[in-house]
Motif scaffolding. Structure first.
Motif, PDB file in Angstrom:
ATOM      1  N   THR A  56      -9.019  -3.139  10.517  1.00  0.00           N
ATOM      2  CA  THR A  56      -7.892  -4.066  10.401  1.00  0.00           C
ATOM      3  C   THR A  56      -7.512  -4.258   8.938  1.00  0.00           C
ATOM      4  O   THR A  56      -6.328  -4.270   8.584  1.00  0.00           O
ATOM      5  CB  THR A  56      -8.243  -5.423  11.031  1.00  0.00           C
ATOM      6  OG1 THR A  56      -8.513  -5.240  12.425  1.00  0.00           O
ATOM      7  CG2 THR A  56      -7.098  -6.413  10.868  1.00  0.00           C
ATOM      8  N   SER A  57      -8.521  -4.375   8.078  1.00  0.00           N
ATOM      9  CA  SER A  57      -8.257  -4.519   6.640  1.00  0.00           C
ATOM     10  C   SER A  57      -7.568  -3.283   6.079  1.00  0.00           C
ATOM     11  O   SER A  57      -6.666  -3.383   5.230  1.00  0.00           O
ATOM     12  CB  SER A  57      -9.567  -4.770   5.884  1.00  0.00           C
ATOM     13  OG  SER A  57     -10.165  -5.983   6.290  1.00  0.00           O
ATOM     14  N   ILE A  58      -7.986  -2.101   6.548  1.00  0.00           N
ATOM     15  CA  ILE A  58      -7.366  -0.863   6.085  1.00  0.00           C
ATOM     16  C   ILE A  58      -5.898  -0.808   6.505  1.00  0.00           C
ATOM     17  O   ILE A  58      -5.011  -0.448   5.718  1.00  0.00           O
ATOM     18  CB  ILE A  58      -8.138   0.355   6.633  1.00  0.00           C
ATOM     19  CG1 ILE A  58      -9.496   0.466   5.946  1.00  0.00           C
ATOM     20  CG2 ILE A  58      -7.331   1.650   6.423  1.00  0.00           C
ATOM     21  CD1 ILE A  58     -10.413   1.524   6.541  1.00  0.00           C
ATOM     22  N   LYS A  59      -5.623  -1.161   7.755  1.00  0.00           N
ATOM     23  CA  LYS A  59      -4.230  -1.165   8.227  1.00  0.00           C
ATOM     24  C   LYS A  59      -3.386  -2.133   7.409  1.00  0.00           C
ATOM     25  O   LYS A  59      -2.238  -1.820   7.052  1.00  0.00           O
ATOM     26  CB  LYS A  59      -4.181  -1.538   9.713  1.00  0.00           C
ATOM     27  CG  LYS A  59      -4.664  -0.468  10.651  1.00  0.00           C
ATOM     28  CD  LYS A  59      -4.196  -0.719  12.077  1.00  0.00           C
ATOM     29  CE  LYS A  59      -4.738  -2.017  12.634  1.00  0.00           C
ATOM     30  NZ  LYS A  59      -4.297  -2.216  14.045  1.00  0.00           N
ATOM     31  N   GLN A  60      -3.928  -3.310   7.117  1.00  0.00           N
ATOM     32  CA  GLN A  60      -3.197  -4.286   6.322  1.00  0.00           C
ATOM     33  C   GLN A  60      -2.966  -3.764   4.908  1.00  0.00           C
ATOM     34  O   GLN A  60      -1.893  -3.961   4.321  1.00  0.00           O
ATOM     35  CB  GLN A  60      -3.965  -5.608   6.298  1.00  0.00           C
ATOM     36  CG  GLN A  60      -4.019  -6.302   7.650  1.00  0.00           C
ATOM     37  CD  GLN A  60      -4.959  -7.497   7.647  1.00  0.00           C
ATOM     38  OE1 GLN A  60      -5.789  -7.663   6.750  1.00  0.00           O
ATOM     39  NE2 GLN A  60      -4.840  -8.338   8.667  1.00  0.00           N
ATOM     40  N   TYR A  61      -3.956  -3.085   4.367  1.00  0.00           N
ATOM     41  CA  TYR A  61      -3.849  -2.526   3.022  1.00  0.00           C
ATOM     42  C   TYR A  61      -2.759  -1.457   2.965  1.00  0.00           C
ATOM     43  O   TYR A  61      -1.890  -1.466   2.077  1.00  0.00           O
ATOM     44  CB  TYR A  61      -5.198  -1.939   2.609  1.00  0.00           C
ATOM     45  CG  TYR A  61      -5.191  -1.217   1.286  1.00  0.00           C
ATOM     46  CD1 TYR A  61      -5.311  -1.910   0.094  1.00  0.00           C
ATOM     47  CD2 TYR A  61      -5.073   0.175   1.235  1.00  0.00           C
ATOM     48  CE1 TYR A  61      -5.301  -1.242  -1.128  1.00  0.00           C
ATOM     49  CE2 TYR A  61      -5.066   0.847   0.025  1.00  0.00           C
ATOM     50  CZ  TYR A  61      -5.175   0.133  -1.159  1.00  0.00           C
ATOM     51  OH  TYR A  61      -5.171   0.786  -2.359  1.00  0.00           O
TER      52      TYR A  61
END
Length: 273
Positions: free
Chosen positions: A206-211
């Motif tokens: 999820t953090s990667i997608k947001q990044y």
């Protein structure tokens, strides 16, 4: 009779205590630990570790830089997991190909690399590994080098292309890592067990997608000219391709895309040795 009653009572008490401890660990201890340190309490615990034959160990030493860089203790863990992987799945050769023990070790080692930072490393999303000599015709009539088909419970490889991924281990093209990366992703995102390493995976994904969704960050990744274009097909291919690069050229990945590298490292709970 009194001895039998005492034995039954002791067994029942031991069972209740073990269930209670399991519940406390799974619902309280490990979730708290993961929240504080973003990693599981433990990964490797094998009371009766399995060992590979001399020739199988030689395959690892010759073909897998990842394995050579491990400490001696972690090499034992790695070999145990390969043994378990080979025992857990059925290997089938097609097109006249015979799946040898060497091929099984290479396939298993590729899969184990990806999940070596997780306790759960034998996904139930497939039961059989099918290997063709070269590219093969899929059910839709297209020709493929590899595919993961959870509906059929199978993962399929062209051995020529799988072998090339191992032989050229700094090309950033590794069919085995790519397809097993799909397995890892589907398995991790489909399981939400509290306290599991899959929680870490899904949170970091999820953090990667947001990044990546931030235009500045996405432009930085694109302008780096590092990840091949296929990575930007969809989020599943992005992760599969990124995992190929992560294991094939880690130093360059860390240098050119440090933020993304660190997120993937945390996502799979990767250790350097």
């Amino acid at each position: 009779m009194e001895i039998l009653i005492a034995f039954i009572a002791f067994s029942l008490l031991a069972f209740i205590i073990s269930v209670l401890l399991y519940f406390i660990f799974g619902r309280i201890v490990e979730p708290t630990y993961i929240f504080l340190f973003n990693k599981p309490v433990y990964v490797h615990f094998y009371p009766f570790p399995k060992e590979l034959s001399f020739s199988e160990k030689a395959v690892l030493e010759k073909n897998f830089r990842f394995y050579r860089n491990l400490s001696e203790q972690r090499k034992k863990y790695f070999r145990h997991r390969i043994h378990a992987f080979i025992d857990n799945y059925k290997f089938v050769g097609r097109g006249g190909l015979e799946v040898t023990e060497e091929m099984k070790v290479k396939i298993a080692a590729t899969a184990i690399m990806l999940t070596f930072g997780m306790r759960e490393y034998l996904p139930d999303l497939f039961e059989v590994i099918i290997v063709y000599p070269d590219v093969f015709e899929s059910a839709n009539g297209d020709y493929h080098k590899g595919e993961f088909n959870p509906a059929a419970g199978a993962i399929v490889f062209s051995w020529r292309d799988f072998q090339e991924g191992i032989e050229f281990d700094n090309s950033n093209i590794n069919l085995g890592l790519h397809e097993f990366g799909h397995v890892l992703h589907v398995n991790a995102m489909g399981i939400k067990r509290l306290g599991s390493a899959f929680v870490i995976y899904s949170d970091m994904f999820t953090s990667i997608k947001q990044y990546v969704a931030v235009p500045y960050n996405r432009d930085k990744i694109l302008n780096a000219g590092y990840l091949r274009d296929y990575a930007f097909t969809n989020e599943h291919e992005f992760i599969a391709v990124a995992l190929e690069y992560f294991f094939e050229s880690p130093q360059e990945f860390r240098q050119r895309l440090p933020e993304l590298y660190e997120m993937i490292k945390k996502m799979i709970n990767y250790r350097e040795n």
